[in-house]
Design a protein around this motif. Structure first.
Motif, PDB file in Angstrom:
ATOM      1  N   MET A   1       3.647  25.881  -0.364  1.00  0.00           N
ATOM      2  CA  MET A   1       2.357  25.679  -0.322  1.00  0.00           C
ATOM      3  C   MET A   1       2.213  24.588   0.806  1.00  0.00           C
ATOM      4  O   MET A   1       1.226  24.831   1.704  1.00  0.00           O
ATOM      5  CB  MET A   1       1.764  25.163  -1.537  1.00  0.00           C
ATOM      6  CG  MET A   1       1.684  26.210  -2.606  1.00  0.00           C
ATOM      7  SD  MET A   1       0.512  25.309  -4.196  1.00  0.00           S
ATOM      8  CE  MET A   1      -0.911  25.110  -3.415  1.00  0.00           C
ATOM      9  N   SER A   2       3.099  23.679   1.094  1.00  0.00           N
ATOM     10  CA  SER A   2       3.071  22.643   2.059  1.00  0.00           C
ATOM     11  C   SER A   2       3.157  23.400   3.447  1.00  0.00           C
ATOM     12  O   SER A   2       2.617  23.093   4.518  1.00  0.00           O
ATOM     13  CB  SER A   2       3.899  21.658   1.722  1.00  0.00           C
ATOM     14  OG  SER A   2       4.032  20.652   2.934  1.00  0.00           O
ATOM     15  N   SER A   3       4.304  24.156   3.469  1.00  0.00           N
ATOM     16  CA  SER A   3       4.371  25.077   4.547  1.00  0.00           C
ATOM     17  C   SER A   3       3.215  25.778   5.308  1.00  0.00           C
ATOM     18  O   SER A   3       3.054  26.072   6.266  1.00  0.00           O
ATOM     19  CB  SER A   3       5.843  26.069   4.675  1.00  0.00           C
ATOM     20  OG  SER A   3       5.419  26.985   3.590  1.00  0.00           O
ATOM     21  N   ARG A   4       2.437  26.591   4.179  1.00  0.00           N
ATOM     22  CA  ARG A   4       1.131  27.298   4.512  1.00  0.00           C
ATOM     23  C   ARG A   4      -0.020  26.350   4.591  1.00  0.00           C
ATOM     24  O   ARG A   4      -0.999  26.703   5.077  1.00  0.00           O
ATOM     25  CB  ARG A   4       1.058  28.022   3.517  1.00  0.00           C
ATOM     26  CG  ARG A   4       2.112  29.411   3.469  1.00  0.00           C
ATOM     27  CD  ARG A   4       1.688  30.249   2.384  1.00  0.00           C
ATOM     28  NE  ARG A   4       1.874  29.710   0.931  1.00  0.00           N
ATOM     29  CZ  ARG A   4       1.321  30.261  -0.063  1.00  0.00           C
ATOM     30  NH1 ARG A   4       0.637  31.524   0.188  1.00  0.00           N
ATOM     31  NH2 ARG A   4       1.466  29.701  -1.234  1.00  0.00           N
ATOM     32  N   GLY A   5       0.238  25.020   4.493  1.00  0.00           N
ATOM     33  CA  GLY A   5      -0.716  23.996   4.984  1.00  0.00           C
ATOM     34  C   GLY A   5      -2.072  23.848   3.746  1.00  0.00           C
ATOM     35  O   GLY A   5      -2.976  23.269   4.057  1.00  0.00           O
ATOM     36  N   LEU A   6      -1.362  24.286   2.589  1.00  0.00           N
ATOM     37  CA  LEU A   6      -2.235  24.231   1.315  1.00  0.00           C
ATOM     38  C   LEU A   6      -2.549  22.852   0.779  1.00  0.00           C
ATOM     39  O   LEU A   6      -3.243  22.571  -0.049  1.00  0.00           O
ATOM     40  CB  LEU A   6      -2.017  25.149   0.273  1.00  0.00           C
ATOM     41  CG  LEU A   6      -2.164  26.649   0.767  1.00  0.00           C
ATOM     42  CD1 LEU A   6      -1.800  27.613  -0.075  1.00  0.00           C
ATOM     43  CD2 LEU A   6      -3.668  27.024   1.476  1.00  0.00           C
ATOM     44  N   LEU A   7      -1.302  22.011   1.193  1.00  0.00           N
ATOM     45  CA  LEU A   7      -1.094  20.666   0.497  1.00  0.00           C
ATOM     46  C   LEU A   7      -1.634  19.637   1.440  1.00  0.00           C
ATOM     47  O   LEU A   7      -1.273  18.370   1.000  1.00  0.00           O
ATOM     48  CB  LEU A   7       0.142  20.383  -0.190  1.00  0.00           C
ATOM     49  CG  LEU A   7       0.571  21.474  -1.720  1.00  0.00           C
ATOM     50  CD1 LEU A   7       1.786  20.922  -1.947  1.00  0.00           C
ATOM     51  CD2 LEU A   7      -0.583  20.828  -2.619  1.00  0.00           C
ATOM     52  N   GLY A   8      -1.683  20.065   2.664  1.00  0.00           N
ATOM     53  CA  GLY A   8      -2.350  18.860   3.568  1.00  0.00           C
ATOM     54  C   GLY A   8      -1.149  18.277   4.602  1.00  0.00           C
ATOM     55  O   GLY A   8      -1.129  17.213   5.162  1.00  0.00           O
ATOM     56  N   GLY A   9       0.119  18.987   4.584  1.00  0.00           N
ATOM     57  CA  GLY A   9       1.081  18.664   5.406  1.00  0.00           C
ATOM     58  C   GLY A   9       2.338  17.928   4.828  1.00  0.00           C
ATOM     59  O   GLY A   9       2.251  17.535   3.679  1.00  0.00           O
ATOM     60  N   PRO A  10       3.290  17.324   5.655  1.00  0.00           N
ATOM     61  CA  PRO A  10       4.495  16.551   5.219  1.00  0.00           C
ATOM     62  C   PRO A  10       4.329  15.266   4.461  1.00  0.00           C
ATOM     63  O   PRO A  10       4.772  14.846   3.806  1.00  0.00           O
ATOM     64  CB  PRO A  10       5.236  16.530   6.254  1.00  0.00           C
ATOM     65  CG  PRO A  10       4.823  17.494   7.380  1.00  0.00           C
ATOM     66  CD  PRO A  10       3.418  17.645   7.102  1.00  0.00           C
ATOM     67  N   LEU A  11       3.029  14.570   5.029  1.00  0.00           N
ATOM     68  CA  LEU A  11       2.792  13.407   4.542  1.00  0.00           C
ATOM     69  C   LEU A  11       2.362  13.600   2.879  1.00  0.00           C
ATOM     70  O   LEU A  11       2.907  12.619   2.245  1.00  0.00           O
ATOM     71  CB  LEU A  11       1.599  12.609   5.126  1.00  0.00           C
ATOM     72  CG  LEU A  11       2.031  12.443   6.638  1.00  0.00           C
ATOM     73  CD1 LEU A  11       0.711  11.670   7.168  1.00  0.00           C
ATOM     74  CD2 LEU A  11       2.905  11.415   6.655  1.00  0.00           C
ATOM     75  N   VAL A  12       1.968  14.631   2.521  1.00  0.00           N
ATOM     76  CA  VAL A  12       1.464  14.711   1.059  1.00  0.00           C
ATOM     77  C   VAL A  12       2.806  14.890   0.353  1.00  0.00           C
ATOM     78  O   VAL A  12       2.809  14.215  -0.878  1.00  0.00           O
ATOM     79  CB  VAL A  12       0.649  15.819   0.847  1.00  0.00           C
ATOM     80  CG1 VAL A  12       0.324  16.168  -0.621  1.00  0.00           C
ATOM     81  CG2 VAL A  12      -0.559  15.608   1.578  1.00  0.00           C
TER      82      VAL A  12
END
Length: 444
Positions: free
Chosen positions: A208-219
């Motif tokens: 989900m992070s790689s697809r931008g659904l969680l807001g990126g690496p900082l999240v």
């Protein structure tokens, strides 16, 4: 003697693990048993349509099925022979523990020592068979409608027999791990089921992070920091205790008067353990799951109630917290009896400085325990609300926190403590052997 023990504990080195052959055998036995358990979770029940089963779980994942599947390590979602896991045995144990506090007959049996405990354990096994059979029959009836390939009496019979056999095997396996392995076998089985789902949860989060659904690496970094902080907080709170000073009077020994001894009565901050969240989740999610089934094609008010009591909704959170607080006080009152503890102290001559023995001591212990339970209930509520907020508000794709995290942390602490105790015992034995050899050498 105490200083020698402290020095031995301070010098404890886990490099001595290679010399502790008995401990290695115990750990290996526990690991093999857990591997057998995990293999069994992939053996499906006969006569199940896997496609229909997957659709049913997708529709009801937020209800009690999702929670039970979390403890079963995915066995319920796969509808394997271990679908009920060890939960019926835990339920029977809790019911028997409650009955020993209510029933005078069982209470007297509990005081009979090893023989009484053996009888209570036997009653617990009978209760496990009964609960498992009832739950297995309910599952068979539920699967018969859309999931079973060939529904009928034969399907019900085979499902009940298979599920009862699977749960009884896990109960036996847990007892074997406790006696021949390391740690509490039942807790380790639940622990293995929860931990087995972590890789899938982590993979889903990274996807989900790689697809931008969680807001990126900082999240992701923030989640990792939060995980460490929450685990450290749980460890601190689970180890926290109030040590009540106990004074014993002077004693006459031969021609000398021994000084009065002092000890401490440790009162845990979280006396109830993980029982309140388990009971609260079960009581809250059971009617929600039933209402969810009835809401399909049912009256409009049923749909409204179901949505208001959905996961993460204010009304759901309010009821969840109230149930956790209630069961914290209820279970603590069953586990710890201030009047009985005060009577035992009085019988052996112990007293709390500044408090009169007997009724005043019981009142003081009840006062201290009540304050501790208030803090413990607030701590459990905070930890259990964390996953509800993460899932409903921030769409975190895994169940972090709550009962599962409490079980994982507690079992890890208990297992590490037992390993530490075995290493300490091994070093004591080595020290005693060296002392005997030196003594023989000096005599020669």
């Amino acid at each position: 003697m105490a200083s020698a023990a402290e020095q031995l504990a301070a010098n404890l080195n886990f490099s001595s693990f290679s010399k502790a052959k008995e401990l290695q055998k115990r750990i290996m036995f526990a690991l093999v048993a857990l591997v057998i358990y995990r293999l069994g979770t992939y053996v499906p029940l006969p006569g199940i349509d896997p496609v229909a089963l997957e659709q049913m779980f997708t529709q009801n994942q937020g209800g009690i099925l999702g929670m039970l599947d979390l403890f079963a390590g995915g066995a319920l979602q796969r509808m394997s022979i271990f679908a009920l896991n060890i939960m019926p045995y835990i339920s029977a144990s809790i019911i028997m523990q409650l009955m020993t506090s209510i029933s005078p007959t069982l209470g007297e049996l509990k005081k009979e020592g090893q023989a009484g405990r053996r009888k209570i354990n036997q009653y617990t096994r009978y209760g496990t068979v009964l609960l498992t059979a009832v739950q297995a029959y309910a599952i068979a009836v539920g699967l018969e409608e859309n999931i079973a390939i060939d529904p009928g009496i034969f399907f019900r019979a085979t499902t009940v027999i298979t599920l009862v056999g699977g749960t009884m095997f896990l109960m036996w396996l847990g007892e074997q791990i406790t006696s021949r392995g390391i740690g509490n076998g039942i807790s380790l089985i639940i622990f293995a089921g929860i931990v087995a789902q972590l890789p899938t949860a982590i993979a889903g989060t990274l996807d989900m992070s790689s697809r931008g659904l969680l807001g990126g690496p900082l999240v992701i970094v923030g989640l990792m920091v939060m995980v460490v902080v929450v685990i450290a907080f749980i460890v601190f709170m689970e180890r926290a205790q109030r040590r009540v000073l106990i004074q014993y009077p002077k004693r006459q020994q031969a021609n000398q008067v021994a000084k009065g001894e002092q000890s401490h009565m440790p009162l845990k901050l979280n006396t109830a353990g993980v029982i309140p969240p388990i009971f609260a989740s079960s009581l809250l999610l059971m009617p929600l799951t039933v209402a969810g089934f009835l809401a399909e094609g049912g009256p409009e008010w049923m749909t409204t109630v179901t949505s208001m009591l959905g996961r993460g909704q204010p009304l759901y959170i309010a009821f969840y917290v109230l149930l956790i607080v209630f069961f914290c006080f209820f279970y603590t009152a069953i586990v710890f009896n201030p009047e009985e503890t005060a009577d035992n102290l009085k019988r052996y001559g112990g007293f709390i400085p500044g408090i009169r023995p007997g009724k005043n001591t019981a009142t003081y212990l009840d006062y201290v325990l009540t304050r501790l339970t208030v803090v413990g209930a607030a701590y459990l509520s905070a930890v259990c609300l964390l996953p509800e907020i993460l899932i409903s508000k921030y769409s975190i794709p895994f169940y972090f926190g709550g009962t599962s995290l409490l079980i994982v942390v507690n079992v890890t602490m208990d297992t590490v403590g037992q390993i530490h105790s075995h290493l300490m015992a091994h070093q004591y034995e080595s020290l005693l052997k060296r002392t005997k050899l030196r003594g023989k050498g000096r005599r020669r």
